[in-house]
Design an enzyme around this catalytic site. Structure first.
Site, PDB file in Angstrom:
ATOM      1  N   ASN A  20      37.165  45.765  50.072  1.00 19.39           N
ATOM      2  CA  ASN A  20      38.031  46.158  48.961  1.00 19.39           C
ATOM      3  C   ASN A  20      38.132  47.682  48.986  1.00 19.39           C
ATOM      4  O   ASN A  20      37.229  48.376  48.518  1.00 19.39           O
ATOM      5  CB  ASN A  20      37.451  45.657  47.639  1.00 19.39           C
ATOM      6  CG  ASN A  20      38.281  46.069  46.429  1.00 19.39           C
ATOM      7  OD1 ASN A  20      39.309  46.733  46.561  1.00 19.39           O
ATOM      8  ND2 ASN A  20      37.843  45.680  45.250  1.00 19.39           N
ATOM      9  N   ARG A 101      40.962  42.561  50.078  1.00 26.51           N
ATOM     10  CA  ARG A 101      41.631  42.504  48.780  1.00 26.51           C
ATOM     11  C   ARG A 101      42.801  43.477  48.797  1.00 26.51           C
ATOM     12  O   ARG A 101      42.641  44.651  49.115  1.00 26.51           O
ATOM     13  CB  ARG A 101      40.667  42.884  47.656  1.00 26.51           C
ATOM     14  CG  ARG A 101      41.345  42.826  46.285  1.00 26.51           C
ATOM     15  CD  ARG A 101      40.615  43.651  45.255  1.00 26.51           C
ATOM     16  NE  ARG A 101      41.303  43.572  43.950  1.00 26.51           N
ATOM     17  CZ  ARG A 101      41.218  44.511  43.022  1.00 26.51           C
ATOM     18  NH1 ARG A 101      40.502  45.604  43.231  1.00 26.51           N
ATOM     19  NH2 ARG A 101      41.855  44.381  41.885  1.00 26.51           N
ATOM     20  N   HIS A 190      44.260  40.913  39.168  1.00 24.75           N
ATOM     21  CA  HIS A 190      43.018  40.143  39.013  1.00 24.75           C
ATOM     22  C   HIS A 190      43.254  38.660  39.283  1.00 24.75           C
ATOM     23  O   HIS A 190      42.451  37.812  38.879  1.00 24.75           O
ATOM     24  CB  HIS A 190      42.414  40.292  37.604  1.00 24.75           C
ATOM     25  CG  HIS A 190      41.994  41.679  37.250  1.00 24.75           C
ATOM     26  ND1 HIS A 190      42.011  42.146  35.948  1.00 24.75           N
ATOM     27  CD2 HIS A 190      41.540  42.708  38.007  1.00 24.75           C
ATOM     28  CE1 HIS A 190      41.589  43.393  35.920  1.00 24.75           C
ATOM     29  NE2 HIS A 190      41.298  43.764  37.159  1.00 24.75           N
ATOM     30  N   ARG A 251      42.316  52.784  30.619  1.00 19.84           N
ATOM     31  CA  ARG A 251      43.753  52.520  30.514  1.00 19.84           C
ATOM     32  C   ARG A 251      44.110  52.111  29.088  1.00 19.84           C
ATOM     33  O   ARG A 251      43.361  51.391  28.433  1.00 19.84           O
ATOM     34  CB  ARG A 251      44.184  51.417  31.479  1.00 19.84           C
ATOM     35  CG  ARG A 251      43.952  51.735  32.945  1.00 19.84           C
ATOM     36  CD  ARG A 251      44.358  50.557  33.815  1.00 19.84           C
ATOM     37  NE  ARG A 251      43.826  50.697  35.165  1.00 19.84           N
ATOM     38  CZ  ARG A 251      43.424  49.680  35.924  1.00 19.84           C
ATOM     39  NH1 ARG A 251      43.488  48.439  35.443  1.00 19.84           N
ATOM     40  NH2 ARG A 251      42.965  49.893  37.133  1.00 19.84           N
ATOM     41  N   GLU A 394      34.857  37.096  43.107  1.00 18.99           N
ATOM     42  CA  GLU A 394      36.090  37.421  43.813  1.00 18.99           C
ATOM     43  C   GLU A 394      35.880  37.505  45.323  1.00 18.99           C
ATOM     44  O   GLU A 394      36.737  37.060  46.098  1.00 18.99           O
ATOM     45  CB  GLU A 394      36.665  38.734  43.286  1.00 18.99           C
ATOM     46  CG  GLU A 394      37.175  38.634  41.855  1.00 18.99           C
ATOM     47  CD  GLU A 394      37.633  39.974  41.310  1.00 18.99           C
ATOM     48  OE1 GLU A 394      38.833  40.278  41.433  1.00 18.99           O
ATOM     49  OE2 GLU A 394      36.791  40.713  40.761  1.00 18.99           O
TER      50      GLU A 394
END
Length: 411
Positions: A20, A101, A190, A251, A394
């Site tokens: 990733n 990813r 996600h 965020r 993940e």
């Protein structure tokens, strides 16, 4: 190009290296896709600095280093050295594939893709939709292809699971020709986590996924919600970019677009200034100065009103999305909390769930207490809506999709 996304490949053997690549970091995990074990894992942070942080874990031992790392190429080469120095030996681990990813697949990829030059070019071309992520994802792929020239590699896209969104959910109310020309729609993010958790919920409750209506709450430093009907995503909180939706660590999540024009016209802020403000300096950090929930709770306990407000805003947004997704689904069977905050913060879970009994949503405070390292029911017996904490995986999901994609191309 679309094998079943999250089934365990029966013929899988060996291990998969999952990579990733972020804007200034590389996370990695060596995974047994059949047994599900992480054989080793690590991260290189602060790439591009003189004091990059390297962490490598294997067989219960953690190695931490600080040293200069110039770029992603050097970072991944250093990762290979860490495997050689601290184990496991990658040759003995029989690495059969590398899975990557990738955040944004746009309208090009509706599932994982076996990587070739054309796939890399397409990922790079989608960079305007994910300028913080796709360029780094592509660079990680390029370096990994150099390091593993004879090993098949697969890109697994965060956005792919949400390609099923109905047009009414995916479409923004702007002129359709403008949206089409600039590829503006809700893509979500996600997705690999939401898909994995939804499938894991069905397995845990012993029911076909096609029978279940689920709300999945992926709550980490980045946070997103999804509504999943019969295993198919019908709504999600992140949009064109990962900025939309829930309040996150740094965020803002949902915000009146007029705020952008207001700051530009009245505060003299440039587009880049506002981009940085909303993506890196807002959310919990912007309101309280902290984006770590442990520190946030400490501030609240000490009487910090800004920290208390930040948590209230965070919880309010979550509850609003749960209610909206109940309306979208018509019936909710399961709510699942996952990711760092969802799995570990019992205060957040309790605040989100308390007072929703009229919606069939209840929390058993004793069951909810503490961090959850394994799937746990936190609703009381007999509650209309089953509430679970389900640890996400993940990297395992990416590893399994990687092997399934390679096997499908060999048939």
């Amino acid at each position: 190009m679309n094998p079943s996304h999250d089934t365990t490949p029966a013929a899988a053997h060996g291990s998969v290296l999952v990579i990733n690549s972020g804007s200034s970091s590389v996370k990695y995990q060596l995974v047994d896709p059949v047994g599900g074990e992480a054989l080793a894992s690590g991260i290189v942070e602060r790439i591009g600095s003189q004091d990059a942080l390297l962490s490598h874990k294997h067989a219960g031992t953690s190695t931490k280093l600080t040293e200069p790392i110039a770029d992603h190429g050097q970072a991944l080469r250093r990762v290979m050295e860490l495997f050689a120095e601290h184990g496991p030996d990658l040759a003995e681990a029989d690495v059969v594939a590398v899975g990557h990813r990738v955040v944004q697949g746009g309208d090009v990829f509706d599932g994982p893709a076996l990587i070739d030059d054309a796939v890399v070019e397409a990922i790079e071309a989608l960079s305007p939709l994910a300028p913080l992520h796709n360029p780094a994802n592509a660079r990680g792929i390029q370096v990994a292809r150099e390091l593993f020239p004879d090993v098949p590699q697969v890109a697994v896209f965060d956005s792919a699971f949400f390609r099923t969104l109905p047009d009414a959910a995916a479409t923004y109310a702007i002129p359709l020709d403008v949206a089409a020309k600039y590829s503006i729609r809700r893509y979500g993010a996600h997705g690999t986590s939401h898909q994995y958790v939804a499938a894991e919920v069905a397995r845990l409750v012993g029911r076909p996924i096609e029978e279940l209506n689920q709300i999945v709450l992926h709550l980490g430093n980045g946070a997103s919600a999804s509504a999943i009907k019969g295993g198919v995503a019908v709504e999600t909180s992140m949009g064109l970019t990962p900025l939309e939706g829930l309040v996150m660590g740094t965020r803002s999540g949902d915000i009146d677009p007029g705020v952008i024009f207001h700051l530009h016209r009245n505060a003299g802020m440039s587009i880049d200034d506002i981009d940085n403000l909303l993506n890196r300096e807002s959310g919990l950090k912007g309101m309280s100065g902290e984006n770590d929930f442990r520190a946030l709770h400490d501030l609240i306990a000490a009487g910090d009103k800004d920290a208390a407000l930040a948590l209230d805003v965070y919880i309010h947004r979550l509850r609003k999305y749960i209610g909206a997704y109940q309306a979208v689904l018509g019936r909710v069977d399961v709510i699942a909390f996952t990711a760092g905050v969802g799995e570990n913060d019992d205060i957040v879970r309790a605040k989100v769930l308390t007072g929703l009994a009229d919606l069939g949503i209840e929390v058993d405070l004793e069951r909810n207490d503490g961090r959850k390292s394994a799937a746990t029911v936190i609703s009381p017996d007999g509650a209309k809506v089953l509430v679970l904490v389900v640890p996400t995986a993940e990297e395992l999901a990416i590893a399994r999709q990687t092997v399934a994609t390679i096997e499908a191309t060999e048939v």
